[in-house]
Design an enzyme around this catalytic site. Structure first.
Site, PDB file in Angstrom:
ATOM      1  N   ARG A   1       0.264   1.079  -1.685  1.00 49.82           N
ATOM      2  CA  ARG A   1      -0.571   0.231  -0.845  1.00 49.82           C
ATOM      3  C   ARG A   1      -0.163   0.245   0.607  1.00 49.82           C
ATOM      4  O   ARG A   1       0.817   0.002   1.145  1.00 49.82           O
ATOM      5  CB  ARG A   1      -0.325  -1.222  -1.372  1.00 49.82           C
ATOM      6  CG  ARG A   1      -1.040  -1.710  -2.585  1.00 49.82           C
ATOM      7  CD  ARG A   1      -1.394  -2.970  -2.625  1.00 49.82           C
ATOM      8  NE  ARG A   1      -0.223  -3.799  -2.290  1.00 49.82           N
ATOM      9  CZ  ARG A   1      -0.303  -5.028  -2.356  1.00 49.82           C
ATOM     10  NH1 ARG A   1      -1.253  -5.892  -3.017  1.00 49.82           N
ATOM     11  NH2 ARG A   1       0.823  -6.018  -2.057  1.00 49.82           N
TER      12      ARG A   1
ATOM     13  N   THR B   1      -3.939  -2.552   5.412  1.00 51.10           N
ATOM     14  CA  THR B   1      -5.289  -2.754   4.788  1.00 51.10           C
ATOM     15  C   THR B   1      -5.286  -3.016   3.340  1.00 51.10           C
ATOM     16  O   THR B   1      -6.180  -3.738   2.777  1.00 51.10           O
ATOM     17  CB  THR B   1      -5.958  -1.268   4.609  1.00 51.10           C
ATOM     18  OG1 THR B   1      -5.194  -0.360   4.042  1.00 51.10           O
ATOM     19  CG2 THR B   1      -6.190  -0.836   6.201  1.00 51.10           C
TER      20      THR B   1
ATOM     21  N   ASP C   1       8.637  -8.469  -5.333  1.00 53.18           N
ATOM     22  CA  ASP C   1       7.926  -6.924  -5.364  1.00 53.18           C
ATOM     23  C   ASP C   1       8.673  -6.214  -6.806  1.00 53.18           C
ATOM     24  O   ASP C   1      10.005  -6.178  -6.402  1.00 53.18           O
ATOM     25  CB  ASP C   1       8.637  -6.453  -4.069  1.00 53.18           C
ATOM     26  CG  ASP C   1       8.113  -4.949  -3.833  1.00 53.18           C
ATOM     27  OD1 ASP C   1       7.922  -4.150  -5.037  1.00 53.18           O
ATOM     28  OD2 ASP C   1       7.518  -4.643  -2.677  1.00 53.18           O
TER      29      ASP C   1
ATOM     30  N   ASP D   1      10.674  -3.139  -5.765  1.00 55.42           N
ATOM     31  CA  ASP D   1      11.905  -3.331  -5.423  1.00 55.42           C
ATOM     32  C   ASP D   1      12.988  -4.052  -6.170  1.00 55.42           C
ATOM     33  O   ASP D   1      14.014  -3.436  -6.195  1.00 55.42           O
ATOM     34  CB  ASP D   1      11.981  -4.358  -3.989  1.00 55.42           C
ATOM     35  CG  ASP D   1      11.323  -3.327  -2.651  1.00 55.42           C
ATOM     36  OD1 ASP D   1      11.301  -2.145  -2.859  1.00 55.42           O
ATOM     37  OD2 ASP D   1      10.944  -4.052  -1.795  1.00 55.42           O
TER      38      ASP D   1
HETATM   39  C1  PRP Z   1       2.512  -2.468  -6.014  1.00 54.86           C
HETATM   40  C2  PRP Z   1       2.323  -2.633  -7.469  1.00 54.86           C
HETATM   41  C3  PRP Z   1       0.950  -2.034  -7.846  1.00 54.86           C
HETATM   42  C4  PRP Z   1       0.248  -2.269  -6.386  1.00 54.86           C
HETATM   43  C5  PRP Z   1      -0.553  -3.531  -6.814  1.00 54.86           C
HETATM   44  O1  PRP Z   1       2.968  -1.127  -5.622  1.00 54.86           O
HETATM   45  O2  PRP Z   1       3.390  -2.134  -8.390  1.00 54.86           O
HETATM   46  O3  PRP Z   1       1.194  -0.556  -7.808  1.00 54.86           O
HETATM   47  O4  PRP Z   1       1.241  -2.852  -5.393  1.00 54.86           O
HETATM   48  O5  PRP Z   1      -1.277  -3.939  -5.772  1.00 54.86           O
HETATM   49  P1  PRP Z   1      -3.014  -3.822  -5.877  1.00 54.86           P
HETATM   50  O6  PRP Z   1      -3.577  -4.436  -7.027  1.00 54.86           O
HETATM   51  O7  PRP Z   1      -3.051  -4.971  -4.597  1.00 54.86           O
HETATM   52  O8  PRP Z   1      -3.342  -2.330  -5.603  1.00 54.86           O
HETATM   53  P2  PRP Z   1       3.465  -0.705  -4.191  1.00 54.86           P
HETATM   54  O9  PRP Z   1       2.315  -0.314  -3.387  1.00 54.86           O
HETATM   55  O10 PRP Z   1       4.383  -1.952  -3.550  1.00 54.86           O
HETATM   56  O11 PRP Z   1       4.399   0.363  -4.539  1.00 54.86           O
HETATM   57  P3  PRP Z   1       5.557   0.738  -5.168  1.00 54.86           P
HETATM   58  O12 PRP Z   1       5.365   0.375  -6.732  1.00 54.86           O
HETATM   59  O13 PRP Z   1       5.969   2.383  -5.114  1.00 54.86           O
HETATM   60  O14 PRP Z   1       6.592  -0.010  -4.728  1.00 54.86           O
END
Ligand code: PRP
Length: 208
Positions: A103, A107, A199, A202
């Site tokens: 993400r 944005t 998170d 993390d």
């Molecule tokens: C988090 C989570 C999802 C996403 C959800 O990933 O694991 O993939 O955000 O958010 P959304 O519904 O608003 O799209 P992140 O982008 O933090 O990446 P990561 O899993 O690599 O840490």
């Protein structure tokens, strides 16, 4: 919404409570993600198609049934990775196809960075795995990628969803059932699910 399935299973509720706990360390956190994913996938696959067959037992012939569709597990990197192993153990013939999305912090829109799907679809049913359905952007984009690939049936299996994410995914893909352990209160101003669990990436990978 009749396409949203929130688990009522006591084991799921118990494990989810431990998962949310801020004092849960990464090793335990990964274990819980794996176990919850297994339980949710068990529920999400209750309508898989079967074909009748016969099997020879040491005592003679018995009627049987085997899965008729090829299943694909599609973890969204990174956090979806922790959901693969438990589910895969229950359906070892499944194929695993990774989709990399992160993400954009400003944005909150998903940015694709990994996709090695072959040209032609190789599975009939896909389970999209991602613990968090926040804005719904990542899940909607992944389902869009899989539909373009030619997958006939797609289900989303997550752990915690925000109402906002459910709304977005359902609006974009009303045919995709959403299986989760919990639907939480709301998203905060930086796109985190409240109360959520923080998170998920993390906390699994010890990078927080
Ligand atoms: C988090 C989570 C999802 C996403 C959800 O990933 O694991 O993939 O955000 O958010 P959304 O519904 O608003 O799209 P992140 O982008 O933090 O990446 P990561 O899993 O690599 O840490």
């Amino acid at each position: 919404m009749d396409t949203v399935f929130q688990s009522n299973h006591p084991l799921v509720k118990h494990k989810l409570t431990k998962l949310r706990d801020k004092s849960t360390k990464p090793k335990k956190f990964r274990e819980l993600i794996r176990e919850i994913a297994m339980l949710l996938a068990y529920e999400a696959t209750a309508d898989l198609g079967l074909h009748d067959t016969q099997v020879e037992t040491p005592m003679g012939a018995a009627p049987g049934a085997l899965l008729q569709e090829k299943i694909g597990l599609v973890p969204i990197l990174r956090a979806g990775l922790g959901m693969v192993d438990g589910v895969w153990e229950m359906m070892p013939s499944a194929e695993v196809w990774h989709i990399g999305l992160y993400r954009d912090e400003k944005t909150l829109r998903p940015v694709e960075y990994y996709n090695k799907l072959p040209v032609d679809p190789t599975v009939q049913v896909c389970l999209v795995l991602d613990p968090m359905l926040a804005t719904g952007g990542s899940a909607s984009a992944t389902v869009g990628i899989l539909k373009k690939w030619g997958t006939q049936r797609i289900k989303f299996v997550g752990i915690i969803a925000a109402p906002e994410g459910i709304h977005v995914l359902h609006k974009a893909h009303p045919d995709v059932p959403i299986h989760v352990a919990a639907v939480d209160s709301h998203l905060n101003e930086i796109g985190f699910i409240v109360p959520g669990l923080g998170d998920a990436g993390d906390r699994q990978f010890g990078t927080g």
